[in-house]
Design a protein around this motif. Sequence first.
Motif, short mmCIF file in Angstrom:
data_model
loop_
_atom_site.label_atom_id
_atom_site.label_comp_id
_atom_site.label_asym_id
_atom_site.label_seq_id
_atom_site.Cartn_x
_atom_site.Cartn_y
_atom_site.Cartn_z
N MET A 37 0.97 13.00 33.43
CA MET A 37 -0.46 13.65 33.43
C MET A 37 -0.07 14.96 32.74
O MET A 37 0.55 15.73 34.19
N GLU A 38 0.25 15.99 31.77
CA GLU A 38 0.62 16.78 31.58
C GLU A 38 -1.19 18.07 31.95
O GLU A 38 -0.73 19.08 32.63
N SER A 39 -1.73 17.34 32.61
CA SER A 39 -2.73 18.49 32.65
C SER A 39 -4.44 17.72 34.17
O SER A 39 -4.32 16.73 33.91
N ASP A 40 -5.05 18.27 34.54
CA ASP A 40 -5.77 17.32 35.79
C ASP A 40 -7.57 17.70 34.67
O ASP A 40 -8.05 16.87 35.26
N VAL A 41 -7.03 18.77 34.28
CA VAL A 41 -8.64 19.02 33.35
C VAL A 41 -8.44 19.56 31.36
O VAL A 41 -7.66 20.52 31.67
N PHE A 49 -11.94 24.95 39.44
CA PHE A 49 -11.22 23.88 39.11
C PHE A 49 -9.78 24.19 39.99
O PHE A 49 -8.50 23.90 40.42
N THR A 50 -9.32 26.00 39.65
CA THR A 50 -7.70 25.80 39.79
C THR A 50 -8.35 27.06 41.36
O THR A 50 -7.36 26.69 42.58
N LYS A 51 -9.78 27.09 42.19
CA LYS A 51 -9.31 26.74 43.62
C LYS A 51 -8.81 26.04 44.35
O LYS A 51 -8.76 25.98 45.45
N ASN A 52 -9.07 24.91 43.72
CA ASN A 52 -8.68 23.97 44.39
C ASN A 52 -7.38 22.90 44.23
O ASN A 52 -7.35 21.98 44.36
N GLY A 53 -6.63 24.53 43.57
CA GLY A 53 -5.29 23.27 43.03
C GLY A 53 -5.37 22.50 41.99
O GLY A 53 -4.53 21.85 41.95
N CYS A 69 -5.66 23.43 34.80
CA CYS A 69 -6.01 23.29 33.65
C CYS A 69 -5.04 23.52 33.00
O CYS A 69 -4.53 24.16 31.89
N ASN A 70 -5.92 22.61 31.51
CA ASN A 70 -5.86 23.12 30.14
C ASN A 70 -6.82 23.29 29.30
O ASN A 70 -7.63 22.17 28.23
N PHE A 71 -7.38 24.51 28.22
CA PHE A 71 -8.24 25.22 27.95
C PHE A 71 -7.79 25.64 27.26
O PHE A 71 -7.17 26.43 26.92
N TYR A 72 -8.46 25.06 25.83
CA TYR A 72 -8.16 25.55 24.29
C TYR A 72 -9.43 25.98 23.89
O TYR A 72 -10.21 25.81 23.37
N LEU A 73 -9.27 27.72 24.39
CA LEU A 73 -10.74 28.10 24.18
C LEU A 73 -10.59 29.15 22.53
O LEU A 73 -9.46 30.01 21.61
N VAL A 74 -10.94 28.72 21.18
CA VAL A 74 -11.50 29.40 20.22
C VAL A 74 -12.19 30.20 19.69
O VAL A 74 -13.40 30.50 20.58
N GLY A 75 -12.05 31.42 18.65
CA GLY A 75 -12.77 32.52 18.74
C GLY A 75 -13.60 33.44 19.39
O GLY A 75 -14.21 34.01 19.88
N VAL A 76 -12.94 33.53 20.94
CA VAL A 76 -13.16 34.39 21.98
C VAL A 76 -12.85 35.66 21.15
O VAL A 76 -11.53 35.97 21.29
N PRO A 77 -13.15 36.55 21.26
CA PRO A 77 -12.66 37.52 21.23
C PRO A 77 -12.38 38.75 22.04
O PRO A 77 -12.02 38.66 23.08
N ILE A 78 -11.07 39.56 21.20
CA ILE A 78 -10.20 39.78 22.38
C ILE A 78 -10.85 41.13 23.60
O ILE A 78 -9.38 40.43 24.28
N ASN A 79 -11.33 41.36 23.69
CA ASN A 79 -11.68 42.68 24.38
C ASN A 79 -12.30 41.47 25.67
O ASN A 79 -12.16 42.06 26.81
N CYS A 110 -9.14 14.54 34.09
CA CYS A 110 -10.52 14.77 33.05
C CYS A 110 -10.80 15.68 31.90
O CYS A 110 -9.98 16.10 31.75
N VAL A 111 -11.90 14.98 31.00
CA VAL A 111 -11.52 15.97 30.20
C VAL A 111 -13.88 16.23 30.58
O VAL A 111 -14.15 16.11 31.00
N LEU A 112 -13.46 17.99 29.95
CA LEU A 112 -14.39 18.89 30.06
C LEU A 112 -15.36 19.10 29.01
O LEU A 112 -14.24 19.37 28.07
N GLU A 113 -17.23 18.71 29.23
CA GLU A 113 -17.34 19.06 27.95
C GLU A 113 -18.86 20.11 28.56
O GLU A 113 -19.68 19.59 29.82
N VAL A 114 -18.93 21.27 27.72
CA VAL A 114 -20.05 22.18 28.27
C VAL A 114 -20.72 22.04 27.00
O VAL A 114 -20.45 23.09 25.67
N ASN A 115 -22.24 21.34 27.04
CA ASN A 115 -22.75 21.79 25.21
C ASN A 115 -23.56 22.61 25.70
O ASN A 115 -24.13 23.56 26.72
#
Length: 339
Positions: A176-180, A200-204, A207-217, A246-251
């Motif tokens: 597996m390339e990631s846990d979440v 997730f990271t606090k518990n070791g 993560c593989n998070f691909y976030l689109v459209g986050v302002p640079i700041n 595991c897949v994470l979904e945030v509606n």
Amino acid sequence: MIMYRYNYILFNSYDNKLKIDRNGYYTICAQELETSPSIRVVSYPLDIYPYWIRLLFAIHHSEKIARYIKLPFKKLWYPYYFKNDFEEKKPFCFVILNRFLPIEYLSYLKKMYPDCRIVLLHRDLLRICKRLNPELSQNPILDLEMTYDKGEAQLYGMPYFNEFESSIDILKEKKMESDVFFAGKAKDRLPQLMEAYKVFTKNGLKCNFYLVGVPINEQKELPGVKYASCFMSYKEMLYHTVNTRCVLEVNQGGSNGYTSRFLESVIYGKKLITNNLAIKESKYYFPDKIMIVNKMSDIDPLFVTKGGDFVNYNYEDDFSPFKVISRIEEELSKKYGKY
């Protein structure tokens, strides 16, 4: 092979206006339908013609040009939107997923094929369709209108269909390339996503998070977080889905239907963490496979690592696009009779 009352032409939402994108979301979702002799999937009007013809069509229908000048003679293209090469002669049923088809074209279809049916499927909330094409939704020219959202189905007295997605072969790595894994637009979900990331990271967990459209700041350099200005291809996203635990979904809220993340998890056998309460109504909801939370701080990180890398939902092809065609047949029979 399923026998249908109609020959179906499905005007799909397009991934690309000039070529069929085999790695695109909408193309993949409808892919199974291409095996049926009674169904034609139109990725975009004129998709079977040479590139230079498609290019001329795209220029003639360009929204940018339309801002300055309204080009005439668009109706000359109407006979070429799809190819009638069905072996069996049956009435047509035109299924509309492309919200940008003009009402004038639907009128043309009714004139050319008087015994045809026109069905509009909403894979998004009705308010979005009304905003993008106000003339289309709830237009009398439609013989049937259906929605993926149970809340809107009750509100508008409209038939409901399950979201759909074809199952395709995706490479499974030995490790597996990631846990979440999460991929999507951050929008106003960024604080929730960062809260989940910390849990997730606090518990070791990796993560593989691909976030689109986050302002640079607002972009913070974090291990396993990638910021992008556009989406990866849908096939690539499925690769990351298959190769995570595991897949994470945030509606964002406002919808009451099954989402792509839920379908992907069931089809490809992945655990899911979500805030989508509607999933509890599904026969595929099992607490050991799907964790539903009200807020990200409720996540139990042990859920991710319990059991193997793949889980078995005993999936029965309930989200196959063929199921939607069967639902259309069922609703048309209720409304107009079987024959």
